[in-house]
Design a protein around this motif. Sequence first.
Motif, PDB file in Angstrom:
ATOM      1  N   GLY A 173      -0.800 -12.245 -12.883  1.00  0.00           N
ATOM      2  CA  GLY A 173       0.532 -11.917 -13.362  1.00  0.00           C
ATOM      3  C   GLY A 173       0.496 -11.585 -14.830  1.00  0.00           C
ATOM      4  O   GLY A 173      -0.059 -12.336 -15.636  1.00  0.00           O
ATOM      5  N   GLY A 233       3.519 -10.474 -16.543  1.00  0.00           N
ATOM      6  CA  GLY A 233       4.892 -10.290 -16.992  1.00  0.00           C
ATOM      7  C   GLY A 233       5.145 -10.998 -18.305  1.00  0.00           C
ATOM      8  O   GLY A 233       4.215 -11.269 -19.071  1.00  0.00           O
ATOM      9  N   GLY A 237       3.060 -14.122 -18.832  1.00  0.00           N
ATOM     10  CA  GLY A 237       1.690 -13.792 -19.218  1.00  0.00           C
ATOM     11  C   GLY A 237       1.612 -13.336 -20.661  1.00  0.00           C
ATOM     12  O   GLY A 237       0.655 -13.647 -21.379  1.00  0.00           O
ATOM     13  N   ASP A 280      -2.018  -7.448 -12.807  1.00  0.00           N
ATOM     14  CA  ASP A 280      -0.604  -7.224 -12.517  1.00  0.00           C
ATOM     15  C   ASP A 280      -0.445  -5.900 -11.772  1.00  0.00           C
ATOM     16  O   ASP A 280      -1.199  -4.960 -12.016  1.00  0.00           O
ATOM     17  CB  ASP A 280       0.199  -7.199 -13.823  1.00  0.00           C
ATOM     18  CG  ASP A 280       1.686  -7.347 -13.602  1.00  0.00           C
ATOM     19  OD1 ASP A 280       2.164  -8.506 -13.556  1.00  0.00           O
ATOM     20  OD2 ASP A 280       2.383  -6.327 -13.459  1.00  0.00           O
ATOM     21  N   PRO A 285       1.804  -3.613 -18.025  1.00  0.00           N
ATOM     22  CA  PRO A 285       2.699  -4.767 -17.934  1.00  0.00           C
ATOM     23  C   PRO A 285       3.066  -5.318 -19.307  1.00  0.00           C
ATOM     24  O   PRO A 285       2.415  -5.004 -20.311  1.00  0.00           O
ATOM     25  CB  PRO A 285       1.875  -5.779 -17.139  1.00  0.00           C
ATOM     26  CG  PRO A 285       0.465  -5.470 -17.495  1.00  0.00           C
ATOM     27  CD  PRO A 285       0.419  -3.967 -17.644  1.00  0.00           C
ATOM     28  N   ASP A 327      -2.134  -5.681  -7.126  1.00  0.00           N
ATOM     29  CA  ASP A 327      -1.099  -6.583  -6.645  1.00  0.00           C
ATOM     30  C   ASP A 327      -1.516  -8.036  -6.840  1.00  0.00           C
ATOM     31  O   ASP A 327      -2.707  -8.353  -6.981  1.00  0.00           O
ATOM     32  CB  ASP A 327      -0.798  -6.321  -5.168  1.00  0.00           C
ATOM     33  CG  ASP A 327      -0.061  -5.002  -4.950  1.00  0.00           C
ATOM     34  OD1 ASP A 327       0.541  -4.496  -5.921  1.00  0.00           O
ATOM     35  OD2 ASP A 327      -0.106  -4.483  -3.812  1.00  0.00           O
ATOM     36  N   PHE A 328      -0.524  -8.914  -6.785  1.00  0.00           N
ATOM     37  CA  PHE A 328      -0.799 -10.338  -6.981  1.00  0.00           C
ATOM     38  C   PHE A 328      -1.753 -10.886  -5.919  1.00  0.00           C
ATOM     39  O   PHE A 328      -2.451 -11.860  -6.158  1.00  0.00           O
ATOM     40  CB  PHE A 328       0.505 -11.134  -6.966  1.00  0.00           C
ATOM     41  CG  PHE A 328       1.496 -10.678  -8.006  1.00  0.00           C
ATOM     42  CD1 PHE A 328       1.155 -10.663  -9.353  1.00  0.00           C
ATOM     43  CD2 PHE A 328       2.760 -10.262  -7.645  1.00  0.00           C
ATOM     44  CE1 PHE A 328       2.064 -10.239 -10.319  1.00  0.00           C
ATOM     45  CE2 PHE A 328       3.680  -9.847  -8.595  1.00  0.00           C
ATOM     46  CZ  PHE A 328       3.334  -9.830  -9.941  1.00  0.00           C
ATOM     47  N   TYR A 348      -1.999 -18.809 -12.948  1.00  0.00           N
ATOM     48  CA  TYR A 348      -1.059 -17.795 -12.453  1.00  0.00           C
ATOM     49  C   TYR A 348       0.291 -18.029 -13.118  1.00  0.00           C
ATOM     50  O   TYR A 348       0.654 -19.153 -13.459  1.00  0.00           O
ATOM     51  CB  TYR A 348      -0.934 -17.845 -10.923  1.00  0.00           C
ATOM     52  CG  TYR A 348      -0.845 -19.246 -10.365  1.00  0.00           C
ATOM     53  CD1 TYR A 348       0.385 -19.886 -10.214  1.00  0.00           C
ATOM     54  CD2 TYR A 348      -1.996 -19.943 -10.001  1.00  0.00           C
ATOM     55  CE1 TYR A 348       0.462 -21.184  -9.714  1.00  0.00           C
ATOM     56  CE2 TYR A 348      -1.924 -21.246  -9.507  1.00  0.00           C
ATOM     57  CZ  TYR A 348      -0.696 -21.843  -9.365  1.00  0.00           C
ATOM     58  OH  TYR A 348      -0.616 -23.131  -8.882  1.00  0.00           O
ATOM     59  N   GLU A 349       1.026 -16.947 -13.319  1.00  0.00           N
ATOM     60  CA  GLU A 349       2.336 -17.067 -13.956  1.00  0.00           C
ATOM     61  C   GLU A 349       3.453 -16.687 -12.996  1.00  0.00           C
ATOM     62  O   GLU A 349       4.598 -16.533 -13.407  1.00  0.00           O
ATOM     63  CB  GLU A 349       2.398 -16.216 -15.231  1.00  0.00           C
ATOM     64  CG  GLU A 349       2.076 -14.745 -15.044  1.00  0.00           C
ATOM     65  CD  GLU A 349       3.277 -13.819 -15.180  1.00  0.00           C
ATOM     66  OE1 GLU A 349       3.763 -13.613 -16.288  1.00  0.00           O
ATOM     67  OE2 GLU A 349       3.731 -13.293 -14.142  1.00  0.00           O
ATOM     68  N   ILE A 350       3.126 -16.568 -11.714  1.00  0.00           N
ATOM     69  CA  ILE A 350       4.114 -16.190 -10.720  1.00  0.00           C
ATOM     70  C   ILE A 350       3.723 -16.799  -9.382  1.00  0.00           C
ATOM     71  O   ILE A 350       2.532 -16.862  -9.037  1.00  0.00           O
ATOM     72  CB  ILE A 350       4.234 -14.646 -10.621  1.00  0.00           C
ATOM     73  CG1 ILE A 350       5.410 -14.251  -9.736  1.00  0.00           C
ATOM     74  CG2 ILE A 350       2.923 -14.016 -10.151  1.00  0.00           C
ATOM     75  CD1 ILE A 350       5.785 -12.784  -9.882  1.00  0.00           C
ATOM     76  N   ALA A 398       1.406 -15.258  -6.271  1.00  0.00           N
ATOM     77  CA  ALA A 398      -0.053 -15.325  -6.136  1.00  0.00           C
ATOM     78  C   ALA A 398      -0.412 -15.920  -4.775  1.00  0.00           C
ATOM     79  O   ALA A 398       0.352 -16.698  -4.200  1.00  0.00           O
ATOM     80  CB  ALA A 398      -0.647 -16.162  -7.260  1.00  0.00           C
ATOM     81  N   ARG A 405       4.244 -23.516 -13.221  1.00  0.00           N
ATOM     82  CA  ARG A 405       3.927 -22.579 -14.305  1.00  0.00           C
ATOM     83  C   ARG A 405       4.927 -22.798 -15.429  1.00  0.00           C
ATOM     84  O   ARG A 405       5.937 -23.497 -15.260  1.00  0.00           O
ATOM     85  CB  ARG A 405       4.070 -21.137 -13.795  1.00  0.00           C
ATOM     86  CG  ARG A 405       5.434 -20.912 -13.133  1.00  0.00           C
ATOM     87  CD  ARG A 405       5.755 -19.475 -12.876  1.00  0.00           C
ATOM     88  NE  ARG A 405       6.994 -19.328 -12.129  1.00  0.00           N
ATOM     89  CZ  ARG A 405       8.213 -19.435 -12.629  1.00  0.00           C
ATOM     90  NH1 ARG A 405       8.378 -19.709 -13.910  1.00  0.00           N
ATOM     91  NH2 ARG A 405       9.291 -19.269 -11.872  1.00  0.00           N
TER      92      ARG A 405
END
Length: 384
Positions: free
Chosen positions: A14, A16, A19, A37, A42, A55-56, A74-76, A79, A270
Amino acid sequence: MQPTAPGPTLGVVGGGQLGRMLGEAAAPLGVEVVVSDPTPDPPAAPVVRDALHGDFDDPDAVAALAERADVLTYEIELADPDLLERVSEEFDTPVHPAPGTLRTIQDKLVQKRRLEEAGVPVPPFRAVESVADLHDALDELGYPAMLKARRGGYDGRGNVPIESPGGVETAFEAIEGEAMVEAFVPFERELSVIGVRGADDRRTFTPGENVHEEEILRETIVPARVSDAVRERAKAVARDVLDLMDGRGVFGIELFEADGEISVNEIAPRPHNSGHWTIEGALTSQFEQHVRAVLGWPLGATDRRGRTVMTNLLGDVDEPRPAELAGVDRVLAEPGASLHWYGKHEARPLRKLGHVTLADGTDTDTNDLLARARELRDGCTFDS
């Protein structure tokens, strides 16, 4: 992993705004960050070593990330925990928080069952697989209630309120998949605690009070406008949640407060939007804490510097358009105010594009600080 400077490389699924802020926090520690990302350019790209495209859940992108990193995070929640486990084993790259934790949190029903089984207070809930199931559950839970998609929802997406029996069928059709229903909590406030699991300890930040509109976070006020006893109870519940998680890192723990009682709404494995205040408002930000924690380094202090209000800058447009923010000069001229720009290229209705933090180390009244923060936010616009 012993701290060194320069330090290791952290891989983040990630790229976004989270991140981006992880990259900003990692740089002073000598830690390089590489992200992957699905967006070609991004938000994190300008502040990290490299931004891989995929993609994640793209096996090639995540494998390339694991090959270059000493530790993965991971920030999302999109994942893929199974993929993270595979690449961790293949490249001998640890993943934190643990993929099993991500797997539990991704499914809101599994998450709530885990909490309930451990004695952590949660609103009454039921799994539903059909309209008939939903009617039966609501006969028991009562109206109003909230129907939730078990997977994928955020910023209000995947949540459908049900006010009466007449809205049951429409609500179920809107979810379009596996669902759970939760009794409405007549809460006085929504709170959140940012918690951290390190290698040897756990820590919590000062509880914040969250203001939502249309299911989207607008403001976080720190400290929350509750009694000391309620703040301590919120921190105690957050510590109980941390004890149930596997792996290291920061967790955003959303809570309801009703008559002094605390229950858990949702958990994010996260850094969390309601923890952005920590960048200026705490001795160590949630982002630096996450970097330290996943690397197994000593955690920083979580003490707050003073009273702080964070306000989100959302797309105030009717249609997508290039993201260009006006009113920045007022924020920059305000003592104690800080602007955070997320680097997104397109403004969309209610899209999170940045935030403003107003911090005050004096005894300024919290309501006065909130009013000033709102003035700064409302003076910014993408519709110009």
